[in-house]
Design a protein around this motif. Sequence first.
Motif, PDB file in Angstrom:
ATOM      1  N   ARG A  19       0.908  -1.275  -0.110  1.00  0.00           N
ATOM      2  CA  ARG A  19      -0.022  -0.128  -0.042  1.00  0.00           C
ATOM      3  C   ARG A  19       0.824   1.386   0.015  1.00  0.00           C
ATOM      4  NH1 ARG A  19      -1.946  -3.201   3.878  1.00  0.00           N
ATOM      5  NH2 ARG A  19      -1.250  -1.872   5.516  1.00  0.00           N
ATOM      6  N   ARG A  20       2.003   1.071   0.244  1.00  0.00           N
ATOM      7  CA  ARG A  20       2.925   2.488   0.597  1.00  0.00           C
ATOM      8  C   ARG A  20       3.809   2.869  -0.626  1.00  0.00           C
ATOM      9  NH1 ARG A  20      -0.391   4.323   4.453  1.00  0.00           N
ATOM     10  NH2 ARG A  20      -0.458   3.310   6.191  1.00  0.00           N
ATOM     11  N   GLY A  21       3.853   1.827  -1.620  1.00  0.00           N
ATOM     12  CA  GLY A  21       4.585   2.033  -2.853  1.00  0.00           C
ATOM     13  C   GLY A  21       6.116   1.605  -2.608  1.00  0.00           C
ATOM     14  N   GLU A  22       6.988   1.678  -3.378  1.00  0.00           N
ATOM     15  CA  GLU A  22       8.425   1.047  -3.573  1.00  0.00           C
ATOM     16  C   GLU A  22       9.204   1.774  -2.472  1.00  0.00           C
ATOM     17  OE1 GLU A  22      11.069  -1.272  -6.611  1.00  0.00           O
ATOM     18  OE2 GLU A  22      10.231   0.924  -7.151  1.00  0.00           O
ATOM     19  N   ILE A  23       9.859   1.170  -1.737  1.00  0.00           N
ATOM     20  CA  ILE A  23      10.845   1.716  -0.761  1.00  0.00           C
ATOM     21  C   ILE A  23      12.337   1.316  -1.196  1.00  0.00           C
ATOM     22  CG2 ILE A  23      11.445   1.752   1.774  1.00  0.00           C
ATOM     23  CD1 ILE A  23       8.567   0.893   2.523  1.00  0.00           C
ATOM     24  N   SER A  24      13.404   2.088  -1.180  1.00  0.00           N
ATOM     25  CA  SER A  24      14.421   1.875  -1.447  1.00  0.00           C
ATOM     26  C   SER A  24      15.412   2.539  -0.449  1.00  0.00           C
ATOM     27  CB  SER A  24      15.031   2.411  -2.960  1.00  0.00           C
ATOM     28  OG  SER A  24      14.665   3.823  -3.074  1.00  0.00           O
ATOM     29  N   TYR A  25      16.580   2.090  -0.342  1.00  0.00           N
ATOM     30  CA  TYR A  25      17.376   2.649   0.710  1.00  0.00           C
ATOM     31  C   TYR A  25      19.044   2.608   0.686  1.00  0.00           C
ATOM     32  CZ  TYR A  25      17.828  -2.031   2.227  1.00  0.00           C
ATOM     33  OH  TYR A  25      18.024  -3.497   2.243  1.00  0.00           O
ATOM     34  N   ARG A  26      19.543   3.106   1.161  1.00  0.00           N
ATOM     35  CA  ARG A  26      21.127   2.996   1.316  1.00  0.00           C
ATOM     36  C   ARG A  26      21.566   2.954   2.803  1.00  0.00           C
ATOM     37  NH1 ARG A  26      24.601   7.129  -2.498  1.00  0.00           N
ATOM     38  NH2 ARG A  26      23.733   6.148  -4.402  1.00  0.00           N
ATOM     39  N   THR A  27      22.336   1.838   2.926  1.00  0.00           N
ATOM     40  CA  THR A  27      22.849   2.022   4.457  1.00  0.00           C
ATOM     41  C   THR A  27      24.312   2.539   4.420  1.00  0.00           C
ATOM     42  OG1 THR A  27      23.851  -0.241   3.885  1.00  0.00           O
ATOM     43  CG2 THR A  27      21.922  -0.407   4.963  1.00  0.00           C
ATOM     44  N   ALA A  28      24.775   3.053   3.250  1.00  0.00           N
ATOM     45  CA  ALA A  28      25.935   3.920   3.340  1.00  0.00           C
ATOM     46  C   ALA A  28      25.890   4.737   2.004  1.00  0.00           C
ATOM     47  CB  ALA A  28      27.126   2.955   3.295  1.00  0.00           C
ATOM     48  N   TRP A  29      26.572   5.841   1.902  1.00  0.00           N
ATOM     49  CA  TRP A  29      27.065   6.445   0.892  1.00  0.00           C
ATOM     50  C   TRP A  29      28.288   6.310   0.405  1.00  0.00           C
ATOM     51  CZ3 TRP A  29      25.349  12.272   0.134  1.00  0.00           C
ATOM     52  CH2 TRP A  29      23.850  12.365   0.433  1.00  0.00           C
ATOM     53  N   LEU A  30      28.748   6.604  -0.994  1.00  0.00           N
ATOM     54  CA  LEU A  30      30.311   6.176  -1.511  1.00  0.00           C
ATOM     55  C   LEU A  30      31.180   6.921  -0.288  1.00  0.00           C
ATOM     56  CD1 LEU A  30      30.011   6.357  -5.150  1.00  0.00           C
ATOM     57  CD2 LEU A  30      30.390   4.375  -3.731  1.00  0.00           C
ATOM     58  N   PRO A  31      32.317   6.665   0.037  1.00  0.00           N
ATOM     59  CA  PRO A  31      33.316   7.619   0.599  1.00  0.00           C
ATOM     60  C   PRO A  31      33.378   8.874   0.066  1.00  0.00           C
ATOM     61  CG  PRO A  31      34.163   5.219   0.334  1.00  0.00           C
ATOM     62  CD  PRO A  31      32.910   5.471  -0.584  1.00  0.00           C
ATOM     63  N   GLU A  32      33.482   9.935   0.926  1.00  0.00           N
ATOM     64  CA  GLU A  32      33.662  11.315   0.444  1.00  0.00           C
ATOM     65  C   GLU A  32      34.952  11.529  -0.220  1.00  0.00           C
ATOM     66  OE1 GLU A  32      33.250  13.761   4.022  1.00  0.00           O
ATOM     67  OE2 GLU A  32      31.241  12.838   4.668  1.00  0.00           O
ATOM     68  N   ARG A  33      35.023  11.938  -1.438  1.00  0.00           N
ATOM     69  CA  ARG A  33      35.801  12.424  -2.347  1.00  0.00           C
ATOM     70  C   ARG A  33      35.383  13.697  -3.138  1.00  0.00           C
ATOM     71  NH1 ARG A  33      36.438   6.848  -2.955  1.00  0.00           N
ATOM     72  NH2 ARG A  33      38.146   5.809  -1.947  1.00  0.00           N
ATOM     73  N   TRP A  34      35.747  14.852  -2.560  1.00  0.00           N
ATOM     74  CA  TRP A  34      35.564  16.153  -3.368  1.00  0.00           C
ATOM     75  C   TRP A  34      34.114  16.214  -4.020  1.00  0.00           C
ATOM     76  CZ3 TRP A  34      39.147  19.738  -3.469  1.00  0.00           C
ATOM     77  CH2 TRP A  34      40.577  19.663  -3.100  1.00  0.00           C
ATOM     78  N   GLY A  35      33.247  15.832  -3.264  1.00  0.00           N
ATOM     79  CA  GLY A  35      31.733  15.972  -3.501  1.00  0.00           C
ATOM     80  C   GLY A  35      31.220  14.681  -4.346  1.00  0.00           C
TER      81      GLY A  35
END
Length: 219
Positions: A19-35
């Motif tokens: 009923r709520r639609g599609e849920i997507s997620y990240r448990t991390a981002w890529l390591p920080e490198r100049w944005g």
Amino acid sequence: MELIRTPISGEQSQYQHPRRGEISYRTAWLPERWGSSVLDFWDDLSADGKLENRTDEISEKPMSSLAIGNTIPPESEVTVRFIISWHFPNRTAWSAEPLKNFYTTNYADAWDVAAKTVQNIEYLETKTVEFVDAFCNSNLPAEVKEAALFNLSTLRSQTFFRLSDGNFYAWEGCNDNSGCCFGSCTHVWNYETATAFLFGDIARNMRKVEFGIATHPSG
């Protein structure tokens, strides 16, 4: 309100709720490198409105994200509420050993916090608004209202806390990474009056700590 638990490990990062639609997620981002991590996030989300998982074993400040995809008809509205909860059981104060926060006596983990809070969210929000309205609409001088409300905000900061023994304690203030000065110092917490007039139970408990626990037998 219904809570939705999504997987938190592995490569799977898409979850379809009926009923709520599609849920997507990240448990991390890529390591920080100049944005580049921010650019990667935006490119990923803007491509199809979904997030793909990432891994980061480098950064000391891991980032995670949650997105919900839904179809909104023209001239319509859809409300999606996100509940952010936490559970940090240990507190390092002036004790030589880590102490336990009071909420560990009521909640097993962060999910338990969210599940129990959601059941009472309408009541909690209503009582909060009633308190603010009653105080702000009182016949007290504007200067008194401002002074009391501005000081009450300290009760919701890391300066003030409750331990698993049920007692309330407080620092004199807070540094960036630690409490400041002696704990529950009477030259700060003995003469402030906002807590005593608005939250008598807390003030009485702090006097119990002051005279029953923190005072040496010699006085």
